[in-house]
Design an enzyme around this catalytic site. Sequence first.
Site, PDB file in Angstrom:
ATOM      1  N   GLU A  82      19.166 -11.500 -51.471  1.00 41.73           N
ATOM      2  CA  GLU A  82      18.209 -10.203 -51.594  1.00 41.73           C
ATOM      3  C   GLU A  82      18.371  -9.957 -53.120  1.00 41.73           C
ATOM      4  O   GLU A  82      18.833  -8.417 -53.396  1.00 41.73           O
ATOM      5  CB  GLU A  82      18.622  -9.029 -50.689  1.00 41.73           C
ATOM      6  CG  GLU A  82      18.480  -9.579 -49.068  1.00 41.73           C
ATOM      7  CD  GLU A  82      18.612  -8.459 -48.247  1.00 41.73           C
ATOM      8  OE1 GLU A  82      19.040  -7.342 -48.524  1.00 41.73           O
ATOM      9  OE2 GLU A  82      18.246  -8.491 -46.987  1.00 41.73           O
ATOM     10  N   GLU A 139      17.569 -14.038 -42.248  1.00 42.78           N
ATOM     11  CA  GLU A 139      18.230 -12.642 -41.591  1.00 42.78           C
ATOM     12  C   GLU A 139      16.954 -12.245 -40.745  1.00 42.78           C
ATOM     13  O   GLU A 139      16.123 -11.893 -41.237  1.00 42.78           O
ATOM     14  CB  GLU A 139      18.682 -11.674 -42.772  1.00 42.78           C
ATOM     15  CG  GLU A 139      19.933 -12.256 -43.411  1.00 42.78           C
ATOM     16  CD  GLU A 139      20.517 -11.196 -44.183  1.00 42.78           C
ATOM     17  OE1 GLU A 139      20.244  -9.716 -43.933  1.00 42.78           O
ATOM     18  OE2 GLU A 139      20.884 -11.639 -45.387  1.00 42.78           O
TER      19      GLU A 139
HETATM   20  O1  AHR Z   1      22.754  -7.988 -42.355  1.00 41.21           O
HETATM   21  C1  AHR Z   1      23.207  -6.900 -43.025  1.00 41.21           C
HETATM   22  C2  AHR Z   1      22.702  -7.058 -44.585  1.00 41.21           C
HETATM   23  O2  AHR Z   1      21.149  -6.814 -44.232  1.00 41.21           O
HETATM   24  C3  AHR Z   1      22.643  -8.212 -45.125  1.00 41.21           C
HETATM   25  O3  AHR Z   1      24.078  -8.043 -45.937  1.00 41.21           O
HETATM   26  C4  AHR Z   1      21.741  -7.972 -46.200  1.00 41.21           C
HETATM   27  O4  AHR Z   1      21.400  -9.134 -46.721  1.00 41.21           O
HETATM   28  C5  AHR Z   1      20.721  -7.317 -45.686  1.00 41.21           C
HETATM   29  O5  AHR Z   1      20.129  -6.330 -46.186  1.00 41.21           O
END
Ligand code: AHR
Length: 498
Positions: free
Chosen positions: A174, A297
Amino acid sequence: MTLKGVLNADSAKGTISRNIYGHFSEHLGRCIYEGIWVGEDSPIPNTNGIRNDVVEALKQIKIPVLRWPGGCFADEYHWKDGIGPKEGRKRMVNTHWGGVVENNHFGTHEFMELCEQLGCEPYINGNVGSGTVREMSEWVEYLTFGGVSPMAELRGQNGRKEPWKATYFGVGNENWGCGGNMRPEYYADEYRRYQTYVRNYDGNRIHRIACGANSDDYNWTEVLMREAGRFMDSLTLHYYTLPNDDWQNKGPATGFDEKAWFSTLRKALRMDELITRHSTIMDKYDPEGRVGLIVDEWGTWYDVEPGTNPGFLYQQNTIRDALVAGLTLNIFHKHNGRVRMANIAQTVNVLQAVILTEGEKMILTPTYHVFDMYKVHQDAELLDLSLDCGSYRLDDGEIPAVTATASRDGQGNIHISFCNLQHDAEAKVVIDVRGLAAEGLAITGSTLAGGKLDAHNTFEQPNTVVPKPFDAFALEGGKLTVNLPAMSVTTLELAAEA
Ligand code: AHR
């Protein structure tokens, strides 16, 4: 409602990579500490500090790959803090997640041991946001270099002479946000620089993964593919499902109404559009499909459980989450050409977890059971299944009533999975099965259903939502009729031999 479909059992549409059944574990809340790592001296049964019950449960669902150490934590993590004798490891504050003390007892050796115990591939995420090129390069050397080198020597001093095999390596996380607030042009250049020093040693071939877009940020994908596509093996995508768009008021994990049920499923279904549109951009720069899309994710994100640390992201998990999991896996199957891996967030005690723990107790969530029922699709050949999905309407919204997927495994067994998204209606599905001799087929099934919108498992009642044998089907004259319970995930097996 009766829905009609056709299954062309002799028409395969590519392999469903087992890696789309991957998981993500971050130093966040009680995921690593308590959920996975309890330490060698813990009264909770463990092997070298890693919980036995959690390892057994994850092996049961054939976890193929595990991403670590973050997430946002990855871009604040300095791997050398987590090696060597534990008592000498740095204590630091986990600034991003709850401001708690991180003692670094779970580091590189412990993670690699966890993957060995699980029999899964490690996916390590390096630090671009606050780390150096040298630091990242040395981590790869420490992990994989087999000859004479400073990092190989250091690894040996820490008790591991042989290098590990480490395939998947993420260059930042990110980086448009918590990983440095970079613009795509800037990150593309940083990515090119960092990845140069992520080297292949001793026959270990690293799969280099570039940080991809947040949700529908198509410009990020465009710039990354244009400027750095030829330097990467995969590009990521992050997408979370929130019932409400408001991050301050996402909605609770339990005790919600039909509106929240509907909006959650509608938003989860958006994954299809996101993958389609990001893939279209990738196709423009990479028509051969060399670069994979990794959704590393995904999952639901609700308000935390009342009374818990807001920085720990601990939430319950219901039949609604089971449907989000099922419909999302169906979407990943459909996009098996480009989507080569996905990692649900997060394995234990955080967000859409498959496992929850409380001290020595452990429960399996409805999402876990979906991963268990769907493991038959890992590495199977996707089959051509077209289904009239019907419609489920609420107010002025409309979503499919049912989504489905089918595959054939290496033994020739066919598996069909269905998600009935309607919370209050059964669905009858009639599938014209073509290209398959019906004689001698043994059909069995299991279903996971919820008696109410937020049916879930608790430490007191761990078996409220569990798969049950399912026999509401018939195959006659080449037509497979299935009666799906309301709010359910169902898998049928058509075994090649009776
Ligand atoms: O999964 C929680 C968070 O969500 C992670 O650390 C991040 O990559 C995303 O914003």
